[in-house]
Design an enzyme around this catalytic site. Structure first.
Site, mmCIF file in Angstrom:
data_model
loop_
_atom_site.group_PDB
_atom_site.id
_atom_site.type_symbol
_atom_site.label_atom_id
_atom_site.label_comp_id
_atom_site.label_asym_id
_atom_site.label_seq_id
_atom_site.Cartn_x
_atom_site.Cartn_y
_atom_site.Cartn_z
ATOM 1 N N SER A 11 -9.447 1.244 2.807
ATOM 2 C CA SER A 11 -8.602 2.116 2.003
ATOM 3 C C SER A 11 -7.480 1.400 1.264
ATOM 4 C CB SER A 11 -7.998 3.200 2.895
ATOM 5 O OG SER A 11 -7.215 2.630 3.931
ATOM 6 N N LYS B 282 0.837 -1.198 0.000
ATOM 7 C CA LYS B 282 0.000 0.000 0.000
ATOM 8 C C LYS B 282 0.874 1.252 0.000
ATOM 9 C CE LYS B 282 -3.887 1.912 2.706
ATOM 10 N NZ LYS B 282 -4.701 1.662 3.923
ATOM 11 N N SER C 122 -9.752 -1.407 6.811
ATOM 12 C CA SER C 122 -9.146 -1.065 5.520
ATOM 13 C C SER C 122 -8.409 -2.180 4.799
ATOM 14 C CB SER C 122 -8.200 0.124 5.688
ATOM 15 O OG SER C 122 -8.922 1.295 5.954
#
EC number: 3.5.1.-
Length: 462
Positions: free
Chosen positions: A149, A74, A173
Site C-alpha cells: 500500500s 506515506k 506494503s
C-alpha cells in the site's frame, strides 16, 4: 538541474558544496511537476519545502546527518504539515499537530518533509489504485500498478521525485511496491521503529519501513531512526543462506524465475554458502495467522485511533466514505457479519502465531542458517485496474494472495526483511530478491543486502 542520485551520494555533494539545498529542491520540484501523471503524492507544499531549503542553506546543517534531504512520507504518517489522510475521504482534513515519532527523529537529523505519499486506501490493498488521489503508476511502465500500500512513496523514489521515503508495512506494503518499482524496501524487526502517529491496520504487525534507492541509504536511515552508532563492515565469508524452494520459488513467472536464479548464481561466487532447505507448513500457518489477525484488529485499532485524536467523523461515517469497493466490502463484512470471530483471532495469536515463530526458529537453528533468500514477488507489475483475481501462469489466481505470498509469512512474527532489485525482465520490469533474517538480525540482513546490490548491479544487464 541537479542530477538526482541516492541520499548518500547527495549528502557527499552537498557537503562539498557542489550545489545548494535549494538547487536540490528545485530539481525535485521540477521533476515532480513534470510527473503528476504518476500520482505519486497525496499532498505537497512546494513553497514550504523551498523555504525549508533556504533555511538549511542560510544556517547550515550544524553537522546534522541528513543535511536538508527531502523525504516522502506515506499519507498515513503524521507529518505536522500535510493531512494524515490514510488515502481515504473521511480523513482528508485530519492534520495532527504533533508529527509521528519517526518523522521527528528524521527531521531532527536534518531531513526535510518533502511530500505526502499516495497510498492504497487505509493501507488495505496492494495495487495502490486510490479512488481519491488516482492510481500510483509504475515509473517503468505507467500502465502498470506500483504495488501497495506504500506505492506513492515507491514511485517517488523510483522516478527520482524524492530521495527516499518512509512507508508502513503490515504484511508486504513497503517491500512489494519497492520490488515492483525497482527500489530497495526494508521492513525492520518489529518494535525497532516507533509507530506513534500512524493510522493503524494491525497493531500486532504494523511497522514503518524504508523505501530508498540503495542499501547504503537504508543503513543510513536505519541508524538515525534507531539512534545507533555506525557498525563496522561485517564479514560475509562463510555465511549460510537458505533457499526455501517449496512455496517461495513455486509457480513463479518464467522471467522472475530466470532473474532470481541468475542473481543466486552471481551471489554463489561471494564466499556465501547456499543451503537448499524448505520451511515446513509455512503456507498453512501463515493462512491461519495473517488475515484473521489483520481483519479482526483493523476496525478496533482504527476506532481507537479516531477516539484518541478526537476526530469529528464517527467510525461509521468514515467507513461509509470509503471509496474503494474492495476495502469497503472487507470492512463491512467484518463489522456486520463478524467475518473473523474473537475465538478465531485468539487462536491465531495464541496457537498458530507461536507455531509459526517456532517453525522459523527451528528452521534457522537446525540448518545452521544466518538468513534466507528468495524472490520478493512471484510476478512482475500488472495493469492498473486489477480485480480480485488475475490470470497467473495460465490459471485464475487470487490477486492479493499471489502478490503478498512470499513477503507475508515472516511479517506475522516480526522478522527483518529487505527487498533488493536484482534484475530487469526483457520487457524492462524490475525483479526483486528478498533477504530475511532471524528476529533482531537487521544489521546482518542489511549487510547481505549490500553484497547482493554490489554483485548483481541492478539495471546494467539490459
Amino acid at each position: 538541474m541537479v542530477e538526482i542520485s541516492s541520499i548518500s551520494q547527495t549528502l557527499r555533494a552537498l557537503r562539498r558544496k557542489q550545489y545548494s539545498c535549494r538547487d536540490l529542491v528545485e530539481s525535485l520540484v521540477s521533476r515532480s511537476e513534470s510527473a503528476t501523471h504518476l500520482n505519486a503524492f497525496a499532498a505537497t507544499d512546494w513553497l514550504h519545502l523551498r523555504n525549508e531549503a533556504d533555511r538549511v542553506d542560510r544556517n547550515g546543517s550544524g553537522g546534522v546527518g541528513l543535511m536538508g534531504i527531502p523525504l516522502c512520507f506515506k499519507a498515513n504518517i503524521a507529518t505536522g504539515i500535510f493531512p494524515t489522510s490514510a488515502g481515504t475521504q473521511g480523513l482528508l482534513r485530519h492534520k495532527p499537530a504533533i508529527p509521528a515519532k519517526i518523522v521527528e527523529r528524521l527531521h531532527s537529523a536534518g531531513a526535510l518533509i518533502g511530500a505526502s505519499g499516495n497510498m492504497h486506501e487505509l493501507s488495505f490493498g496492494i495495487t495502490n489504485d486510490n479512488k481519491t488521489f488516482g492510481p500510483a503508476r509504475n515509473p517503468w511502465n505507467q500502465a502498470l500498478i506500483s504495488g501497495g500500500s506504500s506505492g506513492g512513496v515507491a514511485v517517488s523514489v523510483a522516478a527520482n521525485l524524492m530521495l527516499g521515503g518512509i512507508g508502513t508495512d503490515t504484511g508486504a506494503s513497503v517491500r512489494l511496491p519497492a520490488a515492483l518499482c525497482g527500489v530497495v524496501g526494508f521492513r525492520p524487526t518489529f518494535g525497532n521503529y516507533p509507530t506513534d502517529g500512524i493510522v493503524p491496520v494491525s497493531p500486532s504487525r504494523d511497522t514503518p519501513g524504508l523505501i530508498v534507492r540503495s542499501v547504503e541509504d537504508a543503513v543510513l536511515l536505519d541508524r538515525i531512526i534507531r539512534n545507533k552508532c555506525p557498525t563496522q563492515n561485517m564479514s560475509l565469508k562463510g555465511l549460510r543462506l537458505g533457499l526455501p524452494r517449496s512455496h517461495f520459488f513455486d509457480n513463479l513467472e518464467p522471467h522472475v524465475a530466470a532473474a532470481s536464479e541468475r542473481a543466486i548464481r552471481r551471489l554463489a561466487t561471494n564466499q556465501m554458502t547456499f543451503v537448499e532447505a524448505d520451511i515446513p507448513n509455512v503456507a498453512e500457518l501463515t493462512r491461519k495467522v495473517s488475515l484473521p489477525v489483520a481483519i479482526y484488529e483493523f476496525p478496533r485499532a482504527l476506532m481507537a485511533y479516531l477516539s484518541f485524536h478526537g476526530i469529528g467523523n464517527t467510525f461509521d461515517e468514515l467507513i461509509q466514505n470509503i471509496q474503494d469497493p474492495q476495502v469497503y466490502d472487507l470492512v463491512q463484512s467484518q463489522l456486520s457479519k463478524g467475518l473473523i470471530s474473537e475465538s478465531v483471532y485468539r487462536r491465531a495469536l495464541r496457537c498458530y502465531k507461536p507455531r509459526l515463530k517456532a517453525t522459523y526458529e527451528n528452521y534457522y537453528s537446525s540448518n545452521g542458517l544466518d538468513a534466507v533468500l528468495f524472490p520478493s514477488v512471484p510476478l512482475t507489475a500488472k495493469p492498473v485496474g486489477l480485480q480480485t483475481t488475475l490470470v497467473h501462469n495460465g490459471v485464475e489466481t487470487d490477486t492479493f494472495g499471489i502478490f503478498v505470498r512470499n513477503l507475508d509469512p515472516s511479517s506475522n512474527i516480526g522478522l527483518p526483511s529487505l527487498s533488493v532489485p536484482v534484475s530487469l525482465t526483457p520487457d524492462r520490469l524490475p525483479v526483486g530478491i528478498q533477504i530475511e533474517g532471524p528476529f533482531g538480525s537487521d544489521d546482518m540482513v542489511l549487510a547481505i543486502g549490500r553484497a547482493v546490490e554490489e554483485m548483481v548491479k541492478f539495471g546494467q544487464e539490459y
